[in-house]
Design a protein around this motif. Structure first.
Motif, PDB file in Angstrom:
ATOM      1  N   THR A 122       0.648  -1.150  -0.244  1.00 44.19           N
ATOM      2  CA  THR A 122      -0.071  -0.213   0.122  1.00 44.19           C
ATOM      3  C   THR A 122       0.810   1.136  -0.052  1.00 44.19           C
ATOM      4  OG1 THR A 122      -1.945  -0.976   1.557  1.00 44.19           O
ATOM      5  CG2 THR A 122      -1.827   1.104   1.105  1.00 44.19           C
ATOM      6  N   PHE A 125       2.434   1.915  -3.236  1.00 43.50           N
ATOM      7  CA  PHE A 125       1.724   2.119  -4.779  1.00 43.50           C
ATOM      8  C   PHE A 125       1.615   3.517  -5.371  1.00 43.50           C
ATOM      9  CE2 PHE A 125      -2.414   3.230  -6.657  1.00 43.50           C
ATOM     10  CZ  PHE A 125      -2.986   2.360  -6.839  1.00 43.50           C
ATOM     11  N   SER A 141      -3.391  -3.493  -2.940  1.00 48.09           N
ATOM     12  CA  SER A 141      -3.616  -2.697  -2.349  1.00 48.09           C
ATOM     13  C   SER A 141      -4.697  -1.659  -1.554  1.00 48.09           C
ATOM     14  CB  SER A 141      -2.662  -0.771  -3.276  1.00 48.09           C
ATOM     15  OG  SER A 141      -1.497  -1.846  -3.587  1.00 48.09           O
ATOM     16  N   ALA A 142      -5.712  -1.689  -1.888  1.00 49.24           N
ATOM     17  CA  ALA A 142      -7.101  -1.366  -0.889  1.00 49.24           C
ATOM     18  C   ALA A 142      -7.115  -1.799  -0.149  1.00 49.24           C
ATOM     19  CB  ALA A 142      -8.281  -1.281  -2.612  1.00 49.24           C
ATOM     20  N   GLY A 198      -4.738  -3.139   1.858  1.00 51.05           N
ATOM     21  CA  GLY A 198      -4.179  -2.856   2.804  1.00 51.05           C
ATOM     22  C   GLY A 198      -4.037  -1.904   3.710  1.00 51.05           C
ATOM     23  N   LEU A 199      -4.740  -0.392   2.945  1.00 56.11           N
ATOM     24  CA  LEU A 199      -4.858   0.588   3.460  1.00 56.11           C
ATOM     25  C   LEU A 199      -5.512   0.397   5.142  1.00 56.11           C
ATOM     26  CD1 LEU A 199      -6.717   2.815   0.675  1.00 56.11           C
ATOM     27  CD2 LEU A 199      -4.466   2.996   2.004  1.00 56.11           C
ATOM     28  N   VAL A 255      -2.775   0.746   7.578  1.00 55.55           N
ATOM     29  CA  VAL A 255      -2.707   1.286   7.685  1.00 55.55           C
ATOM     30  C   VAL A 255      -2.324   2.377   8.836  1.00 55.55           C
ATOM     31  CG1 VAL A 255      -1.029   3.815   6.397  1.00 55.55           C
ATOM     32  CG2 VAL A 255      -1.258   1.610   5.119  1.00 55.55           C
TER      33      VAL A 255
END
Length: 407
Positions: free
Chosen positions: A176, A179, A387-388, A390-391, A394
């Motif tokens: 993420t 990215f 990646s979305a 993994g948000l 974060v």
């Protein structure tokens, strides 16, 4: 051609990997586009910067110079040259990305009926017989990133005790953060945040993992491109074919040297002064036993096989046919050509891979639009969607760091 491939692999090795380029920027503190945690780590554990005591000494010297009325010394020429070189590299990457996207647009989207044909292709694929292969490709996404987490687990436990769950979380967070950062330097930060100590050595461990993935990409990609060179470009030139095949074998052997003879790599870094700042981080590489390197390289090969399987499934879903062998050669060549071109971020990957795929599959007589659709779908399911996901992890990084700081 062999000289060009050698230059590309050397560039990926110097810049850190996929594995098409980024290690030096992180050690220099990044470019400011990464996440806050990534910048903090890159700046805190930069082996090329002065220690705290050296900073105090230079501050005191600067204060003394101010009292005596002397002017501060100008920056060293080497530092100016390094900044100029980084600026040239940055704008060069932007130029390559824009040129690639322009070529892709000219070769695919210039036709006025392309948009309508693409909408029809997507609708018929997702609602018809192509739905099954697309779902299978989606089902392989956890396997893809699970293998990457397993690889990082094998590397990180050499530094400190870790669990597979922490390794998987570090991989998703790194994906993420990387990215939108230049050359995905956020991937380094995301993994280092999860460690409690030896974070400078962790930079070398991340580099080692990415280099192992590059080795798998180069070994398969050289074989794939060799097929196209002998089949389409050097047909009727047996002497040139023998020379290219010999160069391919030499390149395949040379790419393994920094992995299993990493002390030679460290010695080479010590010869050229601008590269010496990489040595503290890469000094961890010779401490990995050969058994661990075998395991990490095998995991990288498995993950590469998953990538290829996903690509082939998506090509089948969009109606791209043909023999299996040449199709795998085109996929391997596509991944290899992508690794030769460093990207600014994950979004810049869109273009290089697609242009390479449409060209190689075009040599096999396949239409460009289904190949382009499969390649873009591969990027969406393997990069954009994880990646979305993994948000979600974060926001907890700050809390995690505060808990560790309170211990």
């Amino acid at each position: 051609m062999a000289a060009h491939l050698n230059q590309g692999v050397a560039h990926n090795l110097g810049a850190g990997v996929d594995a098409h380029n980024d290690f030096g920027q992180q050690l220099d503190g990044g470019s400011g586009a990464g996440a806050k945690g990534g910048r903090h780590l890159a700046q805190s554990y930069d082996p090329g910067k002065a220690s705290a005591s050296e900073t105090d000494v230079s501050s005191a010297a600067g204060s003394s110079a101010a009292h005596t009325g002397s002017r501060p010394s100008p920056p060293e020429p080497e530092n100016r040259r390094a900044r100029q070189w980084r600026r040239i590299v940055f704008w060069g990457k932007i130029g390559v990305t824009l040129l690639t996207l322009g070529l892709l647009y000219h070769s695919i989207f210039a036709a006025p009926d392309t948009a309508a044909a693409w909408r029809h292709l997507l609708s018929t694929t997702l609602s018809g017989a192509g739905r099954g292969p697309v779902l299978l490709a989606l089902a392989l996404v956890p396997a893809n990133w699970g293998l990457e987490a397993w690889k990082w687990y094998r590397l990180a436990r050499h530094l400190e005790p870790v669990t597979f769950g922490r390794s998987f979380r570090a991989v998703l967070v790194g994906l993420t953060l990387g990215f939108a950062t230049p050359n995905r330097v956020g991937d380094y930060a995301g993994r280092i945040i999860e460690l409690k100590s030896r974070r400078v050595s962790a930079l070398g461990a991340v580099f080692l993992g990415r280099y192992c993935q590059l080795v798998a990409t180069v070994l398969a990609g050289v074989a794939g491109l060799l097929y196209f060179l002998l089949k389409f470009y050097l047909k009727g030139y047996p002497a040139a074919g023998v020379g290219v095949a010999t160069s391919a074998l030499l390149l395949s052997g040379l790419v393994l040297v920094p992995l299993y003879r990493s002390r030679l790599l460290l010695a080479a870094l010590g010869v050229w002064r601008p590269l010496r700042r990489f040595r503290p981080a890469l000094a961890i590489m010779p401490t990995y036993p050969a058994r661990a390197l075998h395991a990490v390289l095998a995991i990288s090969g498995l993950r590469y096989a998953v990538f290829c399987a996903q690509f082939m499934l998506l090509l089948t879903a969009y109606g791209v046919g043909g023999p299996l062998g040449p199709g795998l050669a085109a996929v391997a060549g596509t991944f290899f050509l992508k690794s030769l071109v460093p990207s600014l971020n994950a979004l810049a990957d869109v273009g290089v891979r697609e242009l390479s795929a449409t060209h190689l599959f075009g040599l096999l007589g396949q239409p460009a639009l289904p190949v382009l659709s499969a390649s873009l779908s591969l990027w969406v399911i393997n990069i954009a969607l994880p990646s979305a996901a993994g948000l979600l992890l974060v926001p907890g990084l700050r809390v995690l760091r505060e808990k560790r700081a309170g211990k």
